[in-house]
Scaffold this motif. Structure first.
Motif, PDB file in Angstrom:
ATOM      1  N   SER A 172     -23.586 -60.724  18.497  1.00 41.26           N
ATOM      2  CA  SER A 172     -24.082 -61.470  17.538  1.00 41.26           C
ATOM      3  C   SER A 172     -23.336 -62.341  17.021  1.00 41.26           C
ATOM      4  O   SER A 172     -22.192 -62.126  16.775  1.00 41.26           O
TER       5      SER A 172
ATOM      6  N   LYS B 128     -24.851 -65.251  14.939  1.00 41.87           N
ATOM      7  CA  LYS B 128     -25.431 -65.638  13.697  1.00 41.87           C
ATOM      8  C   LYS B 128     -24.658 -65.460  12.414  1.00 41.87           C
ATOM      9  O   LYS B 128     -24.120 -66.771  11.563  1.00 41.87           O
TER      10      LYS B 128
ATOM     11  N   ASP C  97     -29.811 -68.623  24.664  1.00 43.34           N
ATOM     12  CA  ASP C  97     -30.194 -68.138  23.211  1.00 43.34           C
ATOM     13  C   ASP C  97     -29.027 -68.202  22.424  1.00 43.34           C
ATOM     14  O   ASP C  97     -28.818 -68.225  21.203  1.00 43.34           O
TER      15      ASP C  97
ATOM     16  N   GLU D 287     -28.551 -69.344  18.494  1.00 47.70           N
ATOM     17  CA  GLU D 287     -28.069 -68.247  17.515  1.00 47.70           C
ATOM     18  C   GLU D 287     -26.912 -69.035  16.654  1.00 47.70           C
ATOM     19  O   GLU D 287     -26.932 -68.863  15.429  1.00 47.70           O
TER      20      GLU D 287
ATOM     21  N   GLU E 159     -28.718 -71.553  14.158  1.00 50.19           N
ATOM     22  CA  GLU E 159     -29.326 -70.568  13.179  1.00 50.19           C
ATOM     23  C   GLU E 159     -28.270 -70.386  12.012  1.00 50.19           C
ATOM     24  O   GLU E 159     -28.372 -70.322  10.838  1.00 50.19           O
TER      25      GLU E 159
END
Length: 341
Positions: free
Chosen positions: A165, A167, A195, A199, A202
């Protein structure tokens, strides 16, 4: 000259027994007497007998080989990932076959086809930056070869993936920079098909929002991760009338490129302009002008988990995959590299 390994037929002929008797004796079958078993095993050792691995694989329906497709082993992230893959594979008696795409889709397709022809039991892959269509990976399903993606994972709902992860960490980097007094923060994003690029973006936008900073399109530039494109991206940021005081780079390799470019423009790194990044490459600990903050994405752990899942899928072949994790997301972590942190 070394003696060529003997076959079961040759051992059987020397002892004047059947091939099936030799085979059973070599596998310690209870139907074979101790004397015959001892004679067969002794002669097999003398004649350098080795099991026919191809025949064993055919019988078991496995080659005990895992195919691994990576963008480039020159990147420390992926060489670290290989360690995780090999450790898990070795513990499960699997051999690893490695192919590099060099971020070229056609080359990636060729590697996938090579893996299939070598009858690998499963594939681990981190997709090339140029790949936007994943049909060549779908072809593996027709041959019942499971695949698990890690790090650079495709946006495929049915795919088995392990990723990190980014973000939250991206937003935290903005928080950190704002706390250091930065209000104009540039952002160098990667290729749209990844992706991870979206991410990161964002998280950057979320960080600006929660710090009440208005996003500016001119502060967001893109690179295809080549040296030339990295320099061009940085050139765009530095040519702005109100240039950024800090820059978030797509990864440490991009950061090192744009740091070099900025230095060439007469700027003092982490004084005139500050840099933060992703990947947390160990080499940055030995560089005077390294990114102040980098996001740890745990390549070993990602690859380790992906390999564990792949072996589960291989072992569950032709059976239900129920209970096998499909989307694993590890939490990234901000690592500080400077006393200013």
């Amino acid at each position: 000259m070394d003696q060529k390994p003997a076959t079961i037929k040759e051992i059987a002929k020397r002892l004047n027994v059947s091939v099936s008797t030799v085979s059973r004796a070599l596998h310690n079958h209870p139907s074979i007497g101790l004397r015959t078993k001892t004679q067969v095993q002794k002669l097999a050792a003398e004649m350098n007998y080795e099991p026919n691995q191809a025949a064993i694989s055919f019988k078991q329906g496995k080659t005990y080989t895992i195919g691994v497709i990576l963008p480039n082993l020159r990147e420390e992230f992926f060489s670290t990932a290989i360690n995780g893959i090999e450790d898990v594979s070795a513990n499960n008696n699997y051999t690893v076959l490695i192919g590099q795409s060099h971020d070229d889709t056609e080359r990636e397709k060729n590697v996938v086809e090579t893996m299939r022809k070598h009858r690998v039991d499963g594939v681990l892959a981190s997709v090339a930056t140029t790949t936007s269509n994943y049909e060549h990976f779908d072809q593996l399903n027709k041959y019942k070869i499971p695949i698990v993606f890690f790090d650079r994972v495709p946006a495929m709902p049915e795919a088995y993936t392990v990723s990190c992860s980014l973000k939250g960490s991206s937003a935290e980097m903005v928080d950190w920079l704002v706390a250091k007094g930065h209000r104009r923060i540039g952002f160098i994003k990667g290729i749209e098909s990844l992706d991870a690029s979206q991410e990161r973006l964002e998280g950057y936008l979320e960080g600006l929002k929660r710090n009440r900073l208005k996003p500016e399109s001119t502060l967001i530039v893109q690179t295809n991760l080549t040296h030339a494109e990295n320099h061009t991206a940085m050139q765009k940021l530095l040519s702005l009338k109100k240039r950024p005081t800090a820059v978030i780079a797509f990864n440490d390799y991009v950061a090192l490129d744009v740091i070099k470019y900025s230095r060439g423009q007469g700027l003092k790194i982490n004084k005139d302009i500050f840099f933060v990044s992703y990947a947390n490459l160990p080499i940055t600990d030995y560089i005077d002008e390294a990114p102040l903050v980098s996001v740890e994405q745990f390549p070993y752990e990602q690859a380790e988990k992906a390999t564990e899942i792949l072996i589960q899928l291989i072992n569950a072949k032709n059976q239900s995959f129920e209970g096998i994790e499909q989307k694993v997301v590890l939490e990234s972590k901000l690592i500080m590299h400077d006393s200013l942190s």
